[in-house]
Design an enzyme around this catalytic site. Structure first.
Site, PDB file in Angstrom:
ATOM      1  N   GLY A  91       6.170 -41.890 179.432  1.00 16.23           N
ATOM      2  CA  GLY A  91       4.486 -41.889 179.074  1.00 16.23           C
ATOM      3  C   GLY A  91       4.784 -42.401 178.290  1.00 16.23           C
ATOM      4  O   GLY A  91       4.887 -42.826 177.079  1.00 16.23           O
ATOM      5  N   GLY A  93       4.160 -41.972 174.788  1.00 18.91           N
ATOM      6  CA  GLY A  93       3.979 -41.428 173.785  1.00 18.91           C
ATOM      7  C   GLY A  93       3.568 -41.026 172.345  1.00 18.91           C
ATOM      8  O   GLY A  93       3.561 -39.870 171.618  1.00 18.91           O
ATOM      9  N   ARG A  94       3.626 -42.295 172.389  1.00 17.49           N
ATOM     10  CA  ARG A  94       2.752 -42.700 170.737  1.00 17.49           C
ATOM     11  C   ARG A  94       2.049 -44.118 170.674  1.00 17.49           C
ATOM     12  O   ARG A  94       2.063 -44.755 170.531  1.00 17.49           O
ATOM     13  CB  ARG A  94       4.071 -42.576 169.969  1.00 17.49           C
ATOM     14  CG  ARG A  94       5.434 -44.614 170.610  1.00 17.49           C
ATOM     15  CD  ARG A  94       5.164 -44.415 169.225  1.00 17.49           C
ATOM     16  NE  ARG A  94       6.249 -45.255 169.967  1.00 17.49           N
ATOM     17  CZ  ARG A  94       7.640 -46.147 169.186  1.00 17.49           C
ATOM     18  NH1 ARG A  94       7.298 -46.232 167.647  1.00 17.49           N
ATOM     19  NH2 ARG A  94       8.781 -46.956 169.614  1.00 17.49           N
ATOM     20  N   ASP A 126       7.020 -37.765 167.562  1.00 15.81           N
ATOM     21  CA  ASP A 126       5.775 -37.734 166.297  1.00 15.81           C
ATOM     22  C   ASP A 126       4.640 -38.874 166.994  1.00 15.81           C
ATOM     23  O   ASP A 126       3.203 -38.182 165.846  1.00 15.81           O
ATOM     24  CB  ASP A 126       6.730 -37.548 165.128  1.00 15.81           C
ATOM     25  CG  ASP A 126       7.132 -38.779 164.108  1.00 15.81           C
ATOM     26  OD1 ASP A 126       6.939 -39.516 165.485  1.00 15.81           O
ATOM     27  OD2 ASP A 126       7.482 -39.193 163.368  1.00 15.81           O
ATOM     28  N   ARG A 177      -2.194 -53.832 170.383  1.00 20.96           N
ATOM     29  CA  ARG A 177      -1.147 -54.690 171.151  1.00 20.96           C
ATOM     30  C   ARG A 177      -2.208 -54.876 172.227  1.00 20.96           C
ATOM     31  O   ARG A 177      -3.498 -53.962 172.503  1.00 20.96           O
ATOM     32  CB  ARG A 177      -0.561 -53.769 171.660  1.00 20.96           C
ATOM     33  CG  ARG A 177       0.209 -54.430 172.546  1.00 20.96           C
ATOM     34  CD  ARG A 177       1.663 -54.042 173.272  1.00 20.96           C
ATOM     35  NE  ARG A 177       1.851 -52.835 173.732  1.00 20.96           N
ATOM     36  CZ  ARG A 177       2.446 -51.768 173.787  1.00 20.96           C
ATOM     37  NH1 ARG A 177       3.989 -52.862 173.577  1.00 20.96           N
ATOM     38  NH2 ARG A 177       2.922 -50.857 174.920  1.00 20.96           N
ATOM     39  N   ARG A 184       3.390 -50.592 184.224  1.00 23.12           N
ATOM     40  CA  ARG A 184       5.370 -50.772 184.257  1.00 23.12           C
ATOM     41  C   ARG A 184       5.668 -50.376 185.711  1.00 23.12           C
ATOM     42  O   ARG A 184       4.504 -50.323 186.464  1.00 23.12           O
ATOM     43  CB  ARG A 184       5.095 -50.223 183.472  1.00 23.12           C
ATOM     44  CG  ARG A 184       5.003 -50.580 181.968  1.00 23.12           C
ATOM     45  CD  ARG A 184       4.718 -49.198 181.443  1.00 23.12           C
ATOM     46  NE  ARG A 184       4.036 -48.701 180.148  1.00 23.12           N
ATOM     47  CZ  ARG A 184       4.347 -48.960 178.971  1.00 23.12           C
ATOM     48  NH1 ARG A 184       5.431 -49.421 178.692  1.00 23.12           N
ATOM     49  NH2 ARG A 184       3.589 -49.295 177.603  1.00 23.12           N
ATOM     50  N   ASP A 253      10.474 -49.406 182.551  1.00 22.31           N
ATOM     51  CA  ASP A 253       8.893 -48.503 181.731  1.00 22.31           C
ATOM     52  C   ASP A 253       8.995 -49.729 180.797  1.00 22.31           C
ATOM     53  O   ASP A 253       7.593 -49.407 180.027  1.00 22.31           O
ATOM     54  CB  ASP A 253       8.963 -47.513 181.432  1.00 22.31           C
ATOM     55  CG  ASP A 253      10.464 -47.285 180.418  1.00 22.31           C
ATOM     56  OD1 ASP A 253      11.434 -47.160 180.964  1.00 22.31           O
ATOM     57  OD2 ASP A 253      10.323 -46.788 179.106  1.00 22.31           O
ATOM     58  N   ASN A 254       9.606 -50.777 180.612  1.00 19.07           N
ATOM     59  CA  ASN A 254       9.369 -51.859 179.492  1.00 19.07           C
ATOM     60  C   ASN A 254       8.934 -53.269 180.428  1.00 19.07           C
ATOM     61  O   ASN A 254       9.403 -54.422 179.873  1.00 19.07           O
ATOM     62  CB  ASN A 254      10.423 -51.893 178.593  1.00 19.07           C
ATOM     63  CG  ASN A 254      10.477 -50.513 177.815  1.00 19.07           C
ATOM     64  OD1 ASN A 254       9.635 -50.157 177.697  1.00 19.07           O
ATOM     65  ND2 ASN A 254      12.101 -50.494 177.245  1.00 19.07           N
ATOM     66  N   ASP A 263       7.009 -54.253 175.128  1.00 18.33           N
ATOM     67  CA  ASP A 263       7.854 -53.937 174.545  1.00 18.33           C
ATOM     68  C   ASP A 263       9.386 -54.302 173.875  1.00 18.33           C
ATOM     69  O   ASP A 263       9.996 -54.151 174.091  1.00 18.33           O
ATOM     70  CB  ASP A 263       8.247 -52.397 175.387  1.00 18.33           C
ATOM     71  CG  ASP A 263       7.439 -50.916 175.398  1.00 18.33           C
ATOM     72  OD1 ASP A 263       6.186 -51.737 175.353  1.00 18.33           O
ATOM     73  OD2 ASP A 263       7.407 -50.196 176.790  1.00 18.33           O
TER      74      ASP A 263
HETATM   75  P1  AMP Z   1      10.367 -47.253 174.102  1.00 20.12           P
HETATM   76  O1  AMP Z   1      12.065 -47.081 173.540  1.00 20.12           O
HETATM   77  O2  AMP Z   1       9.339 -47.852 172.687  1.00 20.12           O
HETATM   78  O3  AMP Z   1      10.104 -47.935 175.683  1.00 20.12           O
HETATM   79  O4  AMP Z   1       9.910 -45.564 174.179  1.00 20.12           O
HETATM   80  C1  AMP Z   1      10.046 -45.142 175.208  1.00 20.12           C
HETATM   81  C2  AMP Z   1       9.757 -43.767 175.606  1.00 20.12           C
HETATM   82  O5  AMP Z   1       9.880 -42.573 174.373  1.00 20.12           O
HETATM   83  C3  AMP Z   1       8.209 -43.777 175.850  1.00 20.12           C
HETATM   84  O6  AMP Z   1       7.814 -42.801 176.815  1.00 20.12           O
HETATM   85  C4  AMP Z   1       7.833 -43.806 174.576  1.00 20.12           C
HETATM   86  O7  AMP Z   1       6.334 -43.326 174.148  1.00 20.12           O
HETATM   87  C5  AMP Z   1       8.278 -42.797 173.878  1.00 20.12           C
HETATM   88  N1  AMP Z   1       8.436 -42.728 172.350  1.00 20.12           N
HETATM   89  C6  AMP Z   1       8.449 -43.567 171.427  1.00 20.12           C
HETATM   90  N2  AMP Z   1       8.869 -43.194 170.612  1.00 20.12           N
HETATM   91  C7  AMP Z   1       8.177 -41.869 169.985  1.00 20.12           C
HETATM   92  C8  AMP Z   1       7.567 -41.540 168.432  1.00 20.12           C
HETATM   93  N3  AMP Z   1       8.065 -41.292 167.656  1.00 20.12           N
HETATM   94  N4  AMP Z   1       6.386 -40.344 169.893  1.00 20.12           N
HETATM   95  C9  AMP Z   1       6.353 -39.861 170.346  1.00 20.12           C
HETATM   96  N5  AMP Z   1       7.470 -40.654 171.607  1.00 20.12           N
HETATM   97  C10 AMP Z   1       7.773 -41.410 171.451  1.00 20.12           C
HETATM   98 MG    MG Z   2       8.330 -48.783 176.373  1.00 19.00          MG
END
Ligand code: AMP
Ligand code: MG
Length: 490
Positions: A91, A93-94, A126, A177, A184, A253-254, A263
């Site tokens: 989901g 997360g940021r 965070d 973005r 996804r 998810d990407n 992503d």
């Molecule tokens: P990503 O590697 O950027 O595709 O992220 C993988 C997952 O980690 C996704 O669900 C993001 O929303 C979550 N995520 C990445 N960085 C953060 C962060 N700083 N705080 C909270 N969730 C994060």
């Molecule tokens: Mg991602």
């Protein structure tokens, strides 16, 4: 107030927020201390029907998440995904989806703030992002767009005036973005995994409306949609391969069902050609190496197929048979796009049996001679024009023999060498987001100097023309730079 950010031309719809609740949750951006705009993409703003000047002058609050533009309904999207082969619930997360901006042409664009604070899906994170990775996504996604490759876009980066704690404290930033959608493969995996019969059909209907409206009329809409995704991914990954792009983290998810590159984390472009190139420091097995990308896309599509299975018509066996049949078309679809693109890179307009080998031989020679992929392809136009291998005398010795075979092949098709050269200059870029130039722009930006960033962005805007201004952006890294490494930008 005529010049308020509210009057920038926002025209939001929030159709995703009307889907069943488990697919998302409300997520107001968390305000930051001191928003400031670093960069605004004015041509993109205009395409979206937004006033570039108002965004530049008054956009900081919106781009940092302190102000909600009129009509927006901020949510975080739920999704799951296979990360390096392992299934996880994820989901946003940021990332926070403000809504869907309807452009003057009637097109629907997700507007998302990346790094805008914690959401229900943040787990231990965070919810924030550092300026380096956000500018990196801005640079590379806009570079991809200029190369003509489907991608999410970047509308703005704003700094927050707050620090984010990574290995060291870094300046916080938010990227705005823009995407055809953020649906996804992992969104379908989430919908299929949750015990709620409403989710999958609702998500499929929504995705079809946005990306495959004709699938709605098909005998089997789910199967038609799946076919569309397979085709778009085959085309997309072929385009990546032909410019030397390594996504770096092709988790399910990407991968967007729209067919846009999404992503940008540890991604990078090849300098010297080596099919086993891995840039990402966390990809220790080389799962997402350059040459593995078509196979991984195929694997990811199998995960999508599994998720869609219950929606495909027929009994269990018939639907399995049907999705397997479509999935099996991926390699030939990829190959068709790849070969067409390879021919274009070589200036070929006719088709010969040996063309595939001719291109493969070029790659092999580049690999053996450690030749720069982009510069070698761009240089072919000059060789074609001079019609002699001597023009390449200064180049890699491994390539000389290949050049003769290729010039002979060019001679067997109609049209002049000058025409071939002109065609090739339209498809072989001279400027790509070179790793050392991206790093240069980012480290300057991190110390408050945005000049190199803007000069790099300007050079990337027109990647096919050789100009005086873009000269310093055309070459590979200085000799002896060592292997380039990227880090997941969280
Ligand atoms: P990503 O590697 O950027 O595709 O992220 C993988 C997952 O980690 C996704 O669900 C993001 O929303 C979550 N995520 C990445 N960085 C953060 C962060 N700083 N705080 C909270 N969730 C994060
Ligand atoms: Mg991602």
């Amino acid at each position: 107030m005529p010049d308020s950010i509210a009057d920038a031309g926002w025209r939001f719809d929030n159709s995703y927020a009307r889907l069943p609740e488990p697919l998302f949750s409300a997520a107001p951006p968390v305000p930051v201390r001191s928003p400031a705009v670093v960069v605004v993409n004015e041509p993109l703003a205009a395409e979206l029907g937004l006033d570039p000047t108002i965004l530049r002058v008054h956009g900081a609050g919106v781009f940092a998440g302190n102000e909600i533009p009129p009509g927006a309904e901020p949510i975080a999207q739920a999704y799951a995904g296979h990360q390096f082969g392992h299934f996880t619930n994820l989901g946003d997360g940021r990332a926070i989806l403000l809504g869907e901006q309807i452009s003057p042409g009637g097109r629907r664009h997700d507007i998302q703030l990346k790094g805008a604070g914690r959401t229900r899906y943040s787990r231990g994170g965070d919810g924030r992002a550092a300026i380096g990775p956000m500018l990196r996504e801005y640079i590379v996604s806009e570079g991809m767009h200029a190369l003509g490759i489907p991608t999410t876009r970047s509308l703005a980066v704003a700094t927050t005036g707050e620090l984010v704690l990574r290995n060291a404290p870094l300046a916080g930033a938010v990227l705005t973005r823009v995407a055809a959608s953020h649906i996804r493969v992992g969104t379908f995996q989430f919908a299929a995994a949750v015990e709620d019969d409403r989710l999958l059909p609702a998500l499929l209907g929504h995705a079809i409306e946005r990306h495959d409206p004709t699938a709605a009329e098909a005998a089997d809409p789910a199967l038609a949609f799946f076919t569309g995704v397979v085709e778009r991914q085959a085309a997309l990954v072929a385009r990546w391969m032909l410019v030397g792009f390594v996504h770096g983290v092709m988790n399910t998810d990407n991968m967007a069902v729209s067919g846009e590159t999404i992503d940008y984390g540890p991604c990078a472009f090849l300098d010297a050609y080596d099919p086993l190139t891995v840039f990402s420091s966390i990809d220790q097995q080389g799962r997402y190496a350059y040459a593995n990308q078509p196979g991984i896309a195929h694997w990811n599509l199998a995960r999508l197929a599994e998720s869609l299975l219950t929606l495909v018509h027929g009994g269990e066996e018939a639907s399995l048979e049907a999705v397997r049949g479509v999935l099996a078309t991926f390699p030939e679809r990829f190959d068709r796009h790849y070969l067409a693109g390879a021919r274009a890179k070589l200036g070929l307009v006719t088709e010969e049996e040996g063309d595939r080998d001719l291109f493969a031989m070029l790659l092999r020679s580049m690999h053996e001679g450690q030749a720069d992929f982009t510069a070698t392809c761009a240089g072919l136009a000059t060789v074609a024009e001079s019609e002699s291998v001597s023009a390449s005398e200064a180049a890699v010795p491994e390539l000389r023999e290949w050049h003769s075979a290729w010039l002979a092949r060019l001679g067997r098709q109609p049209g002049s060498p000058a025409e071939a050269a002109a065609r090739m200059r339209r498809v072989n870029p001279v400027v790509i987001p070179r790793n050392h130039r991206v790093e240069e722009a980012l480290s300057a930006a991190e110390s408050g100097d945005f000049g190199p960033l803007h000069r790099l962005l300007a050079a990337l805007r027109d990647p096919f023309a050789e100009t005086n201004e873009n000269e310093r952006y055309r070459g590979g890294p200085p000799a002896g730079s060592g292997a380039y490494r990227t880090f997941c930008g969280t």
